[in-house]
Scaffold this motif. Structure first.
Motif, PDB file in Angstrom:
ATOM      1  N   GLN A   4       0.599  -1.449  -0.068  1.00 30.84           N
ATOM      2  CA  GLN A   4       0.016   0.169  -0.012  1.00 30.84           C
ATOM      3  C   GLN A   4       0.752   1.349   0.040  1.00 30.84           C
ATOM      4  OE1 GLN A   4      -2.309  -0.833   3.423  1.00 30.84           O
ATOM      5  NE2 GLN A   4      -4.066  -1.296   2.519  1.00 30.84           N
ATOM      6  N   VAL A   5       1.917   1.297   0.815  1.00 33.52           N
ATOM      7  CA  VAL A   5       2.811   2.434   0.814  1.00 33.52           C
ATOM      8  C   VAL A   5       3.392   2.497  -0.566  1.00 33.52           C
ATOM      9  CG1 VAL A   5       4.871   3.104   1.819  1.00 33.52           C
ATOM     10  CG2 VAL A   5       3.417   2.174   3.263  1.00 33.52           C
ATOM     11  N   LEU A   6       4.191   1.545  -1.324  1.00 31.50           N
ATOM     12  CA  LEU A   6       4.519   1.584  -2.585  1.00 31.50           C
ATOM     13  C   LEU A   6       3.627   2.136  -3.599  1.00 31.50           C
ATOM     14  CD1 LEU A   6       6.575  -1.819  -2.734  1.00 31.50           C
ATOM     15  CD2 LEU A   6       7.525   0.542  -2.356  1.00 31.50           C
ATOM     16  N   VAL A   7       2.224   1.735  -3.668  1.00 26.59           N
ATOM     17  CA  VAL A   7       1.402   2.174  -4.513  1.00 26.59           C
ATOM     18  C   VAL A   7       1.118   3.684  -4.143  1.00 26.59           C
ATOM     19  CG1 VAL A   7      -1.309   2.304  -5.210  1.00 26.59           C
ATOM     20  CG2 VAL A   7       0.152   0.187  -4.756  1.00 26.59           C
ATOM     21  N   ALA A   8       0.821   4.156  -3.048  1.00 25.06           N
ATOM     22  CA  ALA A   8       0.703   5.496  -2.575  1.00 25.06           C
ATOM     23  C   ALA A   8       1.970   6.394  -3.115  1.00 25.06           C
ATOM     24  CB  ALA A   8       0.433   5.609  -1.057  1.00 25.06           C
ATOM     25  N   LEU A   9       3.188   5.711  -2.902  1.00 27.95           N
ATOM     26  CA  LEU A   9       4.277   6.580  -3.131  1.00 27.95           C
ATOM     27  C   LEU A   9       4.414   6.691  -4.683  1.00 27.95           C
ATOM     28  CD1 LEU A   9       7.340   5.146  -1.223  1.00 27.95           C
ATOM     29  CD2 LEU A   9       6.651   7.504  -1.541  1.00 27.95           C
ATOM     30  N   ALA A  10       3.855   5.847  -5.633  1.00 24.71           N
ATOM     31  CA  ALA A  10       3.675   5.750  -7.193  1.00 24.71           C
ATOM     32  C   ALA A  10       2.847   6.728  -7.362  1.00 24.71           C
ATOM     33  CB  ALA A  10       3.325   4.442  -7.767  1.00 24.71           C
ATOM     34  N   SER A 150      -5.287   5.568  -0.551  1.00 27.88           N
ATOM     35  CA  SER A 150      -4.793   4.217  -1.077  1.00 27.88           C
ATOM     36  C   SER A 150      -5.246   3.393  -0.463  1.00 27.88           C
ATOM     37  CB  SER A 150      -3.413   4.368  -1.656  1.00 27.88           C
ATOM     38  OG  SER A 150      -3.073   5.248  -2.391  1.00 27.88           O
ATOM     39  N   ILE A 151      -5.179   3.575   1.204  1.00 37.04           N
ATOM     40  CA  ILE A 151      -5.362   2.517   2.174  1.00 37.04           C
ATOM     41  C   ILE A 151      -6.851   2.018   1.888  1.00 37.04           C
ATOM     42  CG2 ILE A 151      -5.949   2.107   4.888  1.00 37.04           C
ATOM     43  CD1 ILE A 151      -3.563   3.878   5.362  1.00 37.04           C
ATOM     44  N   LEU A 154      -7.625   1.195  -4.378  1.00 32.21           N
ATOM     45  CA  LEU A 154      -6.965   1.764  -5.373  1.00 32.21           C
ATOM     46  C   LEU A 154      -7.714   2.748  -6.251  1.00 32.21           C
ATOM     47  CD1 LEU A 154      -4.510   1.667  -7.422  1.00 32.21           C
ATOM     48  CD2 LEU A 154      -5.372  -0.398  -8.543  1.00 32.21           C
ATOM     49  N   ARG A 155      -9.102   2.440  -6.135  1.00 34.66           N
ATOM     50  CA  ARG A 155      -9.810   3.577  -6.878  1.00 34.66           C
ATOM     51  C   ARG A 155      -9.882   4.891  -6.182  1.00 34.66           C
ATOM     52  NH1 ARG A 155     -14.725   5.441  -5.464  1.00 34.66           N
ATOM     53  NH2 ARG A 155     -15.091   3.918  -3.956  1.00 34.66           N
ATOM     54  N   VAL A 156      -9.935   5.085  -4.848  1.00 33.63           N
ATOM     55  CA  VAL A 156      -9.849   6.221  -4.306  1.00 33.63           C
ATOM     56  C   VAL A 156      -8.485   6.837  -4.392  1.00 33.63           C
ATOM     57  CG1 VAL A 156      -9.983   7.293  -1.948  1.00 33.63           C
ATOM     58  CG2 VAL A 156     -11.441   5.548  -2.639  1.00 33.63           C
ATOM     59  N   GLY A 157      -7.286   6.097  -4.360  1.00 32.15           N
ATOM     60  CA  GLY A 157      -6.146   6.744  -4.496  1.00 32.15           C
ATOM     61  C   GLY A 157      -5.642   7.197  -5.872  1.00 32.15           C
ATOM     62  N   LEU A 158      -6.281   6.485  -6.743  1.00 33.63           N
ATOM     63  CA  LEU A 158      -6.071   6.890  -8.278  1.00 33.63           C
ATOM     64  C   LEU A 158      -6.698   8.218  -8.454  1.00 33.63           C
ATOM     65  CD1 LEU A 158      -6.540   3.705 -10.321  1.00 33.63           C
ATOM     66  CD2 LEU A 158      -4.725   5.070 -10.408  1.00 33.63           C
ATOM     67  N   ASN A 159      -8.188   8.327  -7.987  1.00 29.64           N
ATOM     68  CA  ASN A 159      -8.899   9.285  -8.220  1.00 29.64           C
ATOM     69  C   ASN A 159      -8.125  10.847  -7.698  1.00 29.64           C
ATOM     70  OD1 ASN A 159     -11.025   8.608 -10.179  1.00 29.64           O
ATOM     71  ND2 ASN A 159     -11.866   7.635  -8.265  1.00 29.64           N
ATOM     72  N   LEU A 160      -7.760  10.608  -6.643  1.00 35.18           N
ATOM     73  CA  LEU A 160      -7.157  11.611  -5.751  1.00 35.18           C
ATOM     74  C   LEU A 160      -5.783  12.060  -6.391  1.00 35.18           C
ATOM     75  CD1 LEU A 160      -7.598  10.624  -1.858  1.00 35.18           C
ATOM     76  CD2 LEU A 160      -8.519  12.910  -3.210  1.00 35.18           C
ATOM     77  N   ALA A 161      -4.980  11.105  -6.709  1.00 31.09           N
ATOM     78  CA  ALA A 161      -3.910  11.337  -7.427  1.00 31.09           C
ATOM     79  C   ALA A 161      -4.035  12.146  -8.742  1.00 31.09           C
ATOM     80  CB  ALA A 161      -2.844  10.087  -7.749  1.00 31.09           C
ATOM     81  N   LEU A 162      -5.057  11.802  -9.529  1.00 29.80           N
ATOM     82  CA  LEU A 162      -5.273  12.496 -10.755  1.00 29.80           C
ATOM     83  C   LEU A 162      -5.748  14.005 -10.364  1.00 29.80           C
ATOM     84  CD1 LEU A 162      -5.928  12.443 -13.747  1.00 29.80           C
ATOM     85  CD2 LEU A 162      -8.133  11.584 -13.189  1.00 29.80           C
ATOM     86  N   ALA A 163      -6.547  14.054  -9.716  1.00 23.83           N
ATOM     87  CA  ALA A 163      -7.048  15.333  -9.351  1.00 23.83           C
ATOM     88  C   ALA A 163      -5.992  16.365  -8.959  1.00 23.83           C
ATOM     89  CB  ALA A 163      -8.268  15.512  -8.488  1.00 23.83           C
ATOM     90  N   ILE A 164      -5.229  15.915  -7.914  1.00 23.92           N
ATOM     91  CA  ILE A 164      -3.988  16.597  -7.409  1.00 23.92           C
ATOM     92  C   ILE A 164      -2.986  16.762  -8.276  1.00 23.92           C
ATOM     93  CG2 ILE A 164      -2.069  16.444  -6.035  1.00 23.92           C
ATOM     94  CD1 ILE A 164      -4.042  15.056  -3.993  1.00 23.92           C
ATOM     95  N   ALA A 165      -2.887  16.143  -9.311  1.00 21.93           N
ATOM     96  CA  ALA A 165      -1.607  16.118 -10.459  1.00 21.93           C
ATOM     97  C   ALA A 165      -2.057  17.248 -11.336  1.00 21.93           C
ATOM     98  CB  ALA A 165      -1.544  14.917 -11.224  1.00 21.93           C
ATOM     99  N   LEU A 166      -3.330  17.242 -11.787  1.00 22.54           N
ATOM    100  CA  LEU A 166      -3.916  18.499 -12.483  1.00 22.54           C
ATOM    101  C   LEU A 166      -3.723  19.657 -11.799  1.00 22.54           C
ATOM    102  CD1 LEU A 166      -6.940  16.952 -14.199  1.00 22.54           C
ATOM    103  CD2 LEU A 166      -4.968  17.765 -15.171  1.00 22.54           C
TER     104      LEU A 166
END
Length: 279
Positions: A4-10, A150-151, A154-166
């Motif tokens: 989970q830490v590795l996924v969140a880091l990525a 991410s905890i 994966l769906r929640v982590g992906l969506n947050l990462a996408l919004a934050i990236a933009l």
């Protein structure tokens, strides 16, 4: 937990390195397209609002009840309001201001203003450093949010990462623009913008080792609800005003609803495509 830490880091690296894209806007083009940045902010605001209200806050209310869910949500709002109060997020310098400063410097060059010009360049460079520090401090809790998402799955982590990236692309512009103007160095501008983004994965590392390996499900849902509050405050306080300033109110509002529709569709398709245990 390690996976989970590795996924969140990525995921946080994707968001953090988006500041580098913002720097590229500055060093490749003569002037960043502020209208495009405004539309991008509006689109990202729509993503954030969907995640905040239709996903994180909604799930918290359903899981731990209306009262507790709201308490967690507004605790997140209050937390980020305090962060913004003490560390206001810098914005992109309008190009007209930069042009005006350049003309002023040129006139100073013609006379005896070389020392004044050097002094002003140092001041602008210092403002770029302060901007980088401020954005780094803003990115830190965003990294924490990606880890907590991410905890949950994966769906929640992906969506947050996408919004934050933009959202981080205009932040990269805000760092790179004054640095490039002051130093005339593309590398310095790119380097400082990129370094400011690394606060995001740092937030993942810190929170990963502060939190126990297994969280009480009720506490996890509450924390995610508070992340929703953080995202909602960030959107309404910082992203929407910038979108209105750069793209105009009508265009920005359209971009917001396009972003909300995009996120709603992505929530649906991720839900049906990812294994149930990862959602």
């Amino acid at each position: 937990m390690e996976s989970q830490v590795l996924v969140a880091l990525a995921l946080s690296l994707v968001g953090g390195l988006s500041t580098s894209l913002g720097a590229l806007f500055v060093i490749i083009n003569k002037a960043p397209n502020l209208n495009m940045l405004g539309l991008l902010q509006g689109f990202a605001a729509g993503l954030m609002l969907s995640i905040s209200f239709l996903d994180l806050a909604h799930n918290a209310l359903n899981s731990i009840g209306f009262l507790k869910g709201n308490l967690w949500f507004f605790a997140g709002v209050l937390f980020f309001a305090l962060v913004v109060n003490f560390i206001p997020e810098p914005t992109v310098v309008p190009q007209s201001e930069t042009d005006k400063n350049k003309k002023q410097h040129e006139s100073e060059d013609e006379g005896s203003g070389k020392d004044m010009m050097k002094k002003h360049r140092r001041q602008v460079f210092f403002s770029g450093i302060i901007t980088a520090v401020g954005i780094s401090l803003h990115n830190f809790p965003e990294g924490m949010a990606v880890f907590l998402g991410s905890i949950k799955g994966l769906r929640v982590g992906l969506n947050l990462a996408l919004a934050i990236a933009l959202h981080n692309i205009p932040e990269g512009v805000a760092v790179a623009l004054p640095v490039y103007f002051a130093t005339n160095s593309k590398w310095q501008a790119f380097k400082l913008a990129t370094l400011s983004g690394f606060a995001e994965p740092l937030g993942v590392v810190v929170v990963a080792y502060l939190f126990p390996s297994s969280l009480n499900p009720e506490i996890l849902e509450g924390l995610l609800g508070s992340v929703g509050g953080v995202m909602a405050f960030l959107t309404l306080h910082e992203m929407l005003p910038l979108a209105f300033d750069y793209a105009g109110q009508k265009q920005a509002v359209k971009a917001v609803f396009v972003g909300m529709a995009f996120m709603s569709a992505s929530l649906y398709f991720l839900e049906i495509s990812l294994p149930e245990m990862t959602l």
